[in-house]
Design a protein around this motif. Sequence first.
Motif, PDB file in Angstrom:
ATOM      1  N   LEU A 236       9.095 -19.502  -6.313  1.00 27.64           N
ATOM      2  CA  LEU A 236       9.695 -20.007  -7.853  1.00 27.64           C
ATOM      3  C   LEU A 236       8.972 -21.245  -8.056  1.00 27.64           C
ATOM      4  CD1 LEU A 236      13.507 -19.194  -6.704  1.00 27.64           C
ATOM      5  CD2 LEU A 236      11.800 -17.955  -8.589  1.00 27.64           C
ATOM      6  N   ALA A 237       8.751 -22.334  -7.006  1.00 36.98           N
ATOM      7  CA  ALA A 237       8.097 -23.362  -7.265  1.00 36.98           C
ATOM      8  C   ALA A 237       6.704 -23.254  -7.863  1.00 36.98           C
ATOM      9  CB  ALA A 237       8.200 -24.366  -6.109  1.00 36.98           C
ATOM     10  N   LEU A 238       5.861 -22.211  -7.266  1.00 39.64           N
ATOM     11  CA  LEU A 238       4.561 -22.093  -7.630  1.00 39.64           C
ATOM     12  C   LEU A 238       4.598 -21.422  -8.971  1.00 39.64           C
ATOM     13  CD1 LEU A 238       1.655 -22.027  -6.571  1.00 39.64           C
ATOM     14  CD2 LEU A 238       1.981 -19.721  -5.664  1.00 39.64           C
ATOM     15  N   ASN A 239       5.338 -20.785  -9.270  1.00 38.14           N
ATOM     16  CA  ASN A 239       5.395 -19.866 -10.583  1.00 38.14           C
ATOM     17  C   ASN A 239       5.875 -20.954 -11.720  1.00 38.14           C
ATOM     18  OD1 ASN A 239       5.333 -17.574 -12.375  1.00 38.14           O
ATOM     19  ND2 ASN A 239       7.534 -18.038 -12.534  1.00 38.14           N
ATOM     20  N   ALA A 240       6.728 -22.017 -11.308  1.00 43.66           N
ATOM     21  CA  ALA A 240       7.229 -23.042 -12.254  1.00 43.66           C
ATOM     22  C   ALA A 240       5.971 -23.698 -12.532  1.00 43.66           C
ATOM     23  CB  ALA A 240       8.498 -23.908 -11.693  1.00 43.66           C
ATOM     24  N   LEU A 241       5.290 -24.070 -11.799  1.00 47.22           N
ATOM     25  CA  LEU A 241       3.935 -25.131 -11.676  1.00 47.22           C
ATOM     26  C   LEU A 241       2.952 -24.122 -12.590  1.00 47.22           C
ATOM     27  CD1 LEU A 241       3.408 -26.576  -7.998  1.00 47.22           C
ATOM     28  CD2 LEU A 241       4.289 -27.602 -10.007  1.00 47.22           C
ATOM     29  N   ARG A 242       2.812 -23.208 -12.410  1.00 48.14           N
ATOM     30  CA  ARG A 242       1.668 -22.423 -13.159  1.00 48.14           C
ATOM     31  C   ARG A 242       2.439 -22.197 -14.844  1.00 48.14           C
ATOM     32  NH1 ARG A 242       2.194 -17.336 -15.413  1.00 48.14           N
ATOM     33  NH2 ARG A 242       4.190 -16.963 -14.613  1.00 48.14           N
ATOM     34  N   GLN A 243       3.518 -22.004 -14.931  1.00 45.56           N
ATOM     35  CA  GLN A 243       4.015 -22.224 -16.152  1.00 45.56           C
ATOM     36  C   GLN A 243       3.802 -23.548 -16.949  1.00 45.56           C
ATOM     37  OE1 GLN A 243       8.029 -20.820 -15.633  1.00 45.56           O
ATOM     38  NE2 GLN A 243       7.409 -18.441 -16.080  1.00 45.56           N
ATOM     39  N   TYR A 244       4.411 -24.470 -16.075  1.00 46.33           N
ATOM     40  CA  TYR A 244       4.177 -25.838 -16.884  1.00 46.33           C
ATOM     41  C   TYR A 244       2.818 -26.281 -16.986  1.00 46.33           C
ATOM     42  CZ  TYR A 244       9.028 -27.064 -16.073  1.00 46.33           C
ATOM     43  OH  TYR A 244      10.363 -26.817 -15.855  1.00 46.33           O
ATOM     44  N   ASP A 245       1.638 -25.816 -16.338  1.00 51.66           N
ATOM     45  CA  ASP A 245       0.404 -26.044 -16.338  1.00 51.66           C
ATOM     46  C   ASP A 245      -0.243 -25.462 -17.450  1.00 51.66           C
ATOM     47  OD1 ASP A 245      -2.392 -26.854 -16.005  1.00 51.66           O
ATOM     48  OD2 ASP A 245      -2.657 -24.530 -14.785  1.00 51.66           O
ATOM     49  N   ALA A 246       0.217 -23.875 -17.709  1.00 50.67           N
ATOM     50  CA  ALA A 246      -0.017 -23.287 -18.932  1.00 50.67           C
ATOM     51  C   ALA A 246       0.445 -23.794 -20.260  1.00 50.67           C
ATOM     52  CB  ALA A 246       0.083 -21.876 -18.858  1.00 50.67           C
ATOM     53  N   SER A 247       1.358 -24.464 -20.325  1.00 44.79           N
ATOM     54  CA  SER A 247       2.061 -25.201 -21.342  1.00 44.79           C
ATOM     55  C   SER A 247       0.900 -26.242 -22.178  1.00 44.79           C
ATOM     56  CB  SER A 247       3.312 -25.873 -21.400  1.00 44.79           C
ATOM     57  OG  SER A 247       3.212 -27.104 -20.648  1.00 44.79           O
ATOM     58  N   ASP A 248       0.258 -26.434 -21.590  1.00 41.91           N
ATOM     59  CA  ASP A 248      -0.805 -27.582 -22.200  1.00 41.91           C
ATOM     60  C   ASP A 248      -0.003 -28.663 -22.611  1.00 41.91           C
ATOM     61  OD1 ASP A 248      -3.258 -26.185 -21.450  1.00 41.91           O
ATOM     62  OD2 ASP A 248      -2.993 -25.021 -23.261  1.00 41.91           O
ATOM     63  N   ARG A 249       1.116 -29.092 -22.114  1.00 41.21           N
ATOM     64  CA  ARG A 249       1.871 -30.245 -22.369  1.00 41.21           C
ATOM     65  C   ARG A 249       1.471 -31.530 -21.396  1.00 41.21           C
ATOM     66  NH1 ARG A 249       8.008 -28.821 -22.478  1.00 41.21           N
ATOM     67  NH2 ARG A 249       7.978 -31.277 -22.962  1.00 41.21           N
ATOM     68  N   TYR A 250       0.863 -31.206 -20.306  1.00 42.37           N
ATOM     69  CA  TYR A 250       0.652 -32.289 -19.378  1.00 42.37           C
ATOM     70  C   TYR A 250      -0.825 -32.460 -18.974  1.00 42.37           C
ATOM     71  CZ  TYR A 250       5.588 -31.452 -19.431  1.00 42.37           C
ATOM     72  OH  TYR A 250       7.006 -31.172 -19.603  1.00 42.37           O
ATOM     73  N   ASP A 251      -1.314 -33.579 -18.704  1.00 44.04           N
ATOM     74  CA  ASP A 251      -2.707 -33.882 -18.316  1.00 44.04           C
ATOM     75  C   ASP A 251      -2.694 -33.936 -16.543  1.00 44.04           C
ATOM     76  OD1 ASP A 251      -3.893 -34.302 -20.730  1.00 44.04           O
ATOM     77  OD2 ASP A 251      -2.772 -36.122 -20.821  1.00 44.04           O
ATOM     78  N   VAL A 252      -1.454 -34.486 -16.108  1.00 49.19           N
ATOM     79  CA  VAL A 252      -1.441 -34.501 -14.651  1.00 49.19           C
ATOM     80  C   VAL A 252       0.097 -33.893 -14.398  1.00 49.19           C
ATOM     81  CG1 VAL A 252      -1.217 -35.859 -12.637  1.00 49.19           C
ATOM     82  CG2 VAL A 252      -2.772 -36.347 -14.579  1.00 49.19           C
ATOM     83  N   ILE A 253       0.209 -33.037 -13.395  1.00 47.03           N
ATOM     84  CA  ILE A 253       1.493 -32.453 -12.816  1.00 47.03           C
ATOM     85  C   ILE A 253       1.449 -33.032 -11.216  1.00 47.03           C
ATOM     86  CG2 ILE A 253       2.597 -30.671 -12.134  1.00 47.03           C
ATOM     87  CD1 ILE A 253       1.796 -29.080 -14.563  1.00 47.03           C
ATOM     88  N   ILE A 254       2.428 -33.491 -10.850  1.00 46.90           N
ATOM     89  CA  ILE A 254       2.409 -34.440  -9.624  1.00 46.90           C
ATOM     90  C   ILE A 254       3.571 -33.411  -8.908  1.00 46.90           C
ATOM     91  CG2 ILE A 254       2.861 -36.382  -7.900  1.00 46.90           C
ATOM     92  CD1 ILE A 254       1.554 -37.996  -9.940  1.00 46.90           C
ATOM     93  N   TYR A 255       3.391 -32.886  -7.863  1.00 43.88           N
ATOM     94  CA  TYR A 255       4.473 -31.951  -7.209  1.00 43.88           C
ATOM     95  C   TYR A 255       4.805 -32.598  -5.744  1.00 43.88           C
ATOM     96  CZ  TYR A 255       6.854 -28.293  -4.658  1.00 43.88           C
ATOM     97  OH  TYR A 255       7.617 -27.629  -3.662  1.00 43.88           O
ATOM     98  N   ASP A 256       5.977 -32.974  -5.737  1.00 43.24           N
ATOM     99  CA  ASP A 256       6.529 -33.496  -4.344  1.00 43.24           C
ATOM    100  C   ASP A 256       7.640 -32.697  -3.764  1.00 43.24           C
ATOM    101  OD1 ASP A 256       7.109 -35.912  -2.448  1.00 43.24           O
ATOM    102  OD2 ASP A 256       9.103 -35.832  -3.423  1.00 43.24           O
ATOM    103  N   GLY A 257       6.736 -31.884  -2.788  1.00 46.02           N
ATOM    104  CA  GLY A 257       7.446 -31.007  -2.143  1.00 46.02           C
ATOM    105  C   GLY A 257       8.542 -31.648  -0.845  1.00 46.02           C
TER     106      GLY A 257
END
Length: 366
Positions: free
Chosen positions: A112-133
């Motif tokens: 689910l986290a991977l899918n969420a990252l994929r969606q946020y990445d595809a939104s083009d709203r962010y230049d950097v996404i930092i994931y803290d697992g």
Amino acid sequence: MALILTYLGKGGCGSTTVAIAAAKQRSRAGQRVLLVIQDVTPAPALLLGQPLGAEPAELEPNLWAMQFQAATQLEKSWDEVKTLEAQYLRTPFLKAVYGQELGVMPGMDSALALNALRQYDASDRYDVIIYDGSDATATLRMLGMPEILDWYLRRFRGVFQQSDVGRVLSPFLQPMASAVLAVDWSGDVLDQPTGQVRSQLEDGRQAVTNPSRVAAFLVTTPTAGAVATARYLWGSAQQIGLTIGGVLVNSGHLNDDQATSFAPLPQVTLPQVVEQGWESAIDALPDPAQWAAAAPRPVSVDEATKTVRLFLPSFDKTQVKLTQYGPEVTIEAGDQRRNLLLPKSLQGKAVAGAKFQEQHLVISFS
């Protein structure tokens, strides 16, 4: 497309603190940053001094943050599944099951986290996404999912087609699919339902192996256990093709032997946030994109010399097992297994030898 960053280390080494400092640094550099924290306890909100929710909320200019909540993401993903079902099936049967009813099974969090990252990445709203697992090993398994799932689809599709069951059923699958589904699956019916999935998996696999798209940094303290864990994570990251950009040291300095054990990665010592505040940590952090671009590549292929070089720091030859299956080579190192699909020029050629050379496993083909 965003640059996705993650910080890996032993529990208690300060990975979350570093992730927050990095998010603040990148946002103050003018980049739009999304900080995704998997820890759902109140601790991250206390560090940030602001409450966090399941949706991105702007904390300061250019910086959004959220806590990853698996149940909320499962509900969203279930709605997507039902939409696809309604698109392809004449009589959808999942419409009677609601996302609010579903419970999160063990292992679902990573997918689910991977899918969420994929969606946020595809939104083009962010230049950097930092994931803290919440766990470094789980983060590596999550980022390795696209390659592993693609192998399962590729491998078992072939096994099914070559089996007696596959040969018997294939003539009936196309007319049956046409009768049940609302779309025409001409050609190889087995390729069509997996085509979109295969495309997404390939995109994910390519992103993870591209340091301008996904990169990680090791976080450690000078304690022996933290250093050993960071070195293990370094080697394990190479098994999924993930670039490690450098080493960030909390709570002191590495001794000479410890520093040498991370060569050739660049290293920096970070000041204590509790003692000196966020500004000192922000100023000490390097530009992640520059460090990632200069880091050793997990895999390099020289088709002219018929060799493949895999960067496997922290492992020796007694910990590595190599097996060849058709066009693929399987490399086992530690608790990680990688199925490396060879380039066409090397497919069909047998492994002639393998040796360790300057932290690389060099595989030659006849």
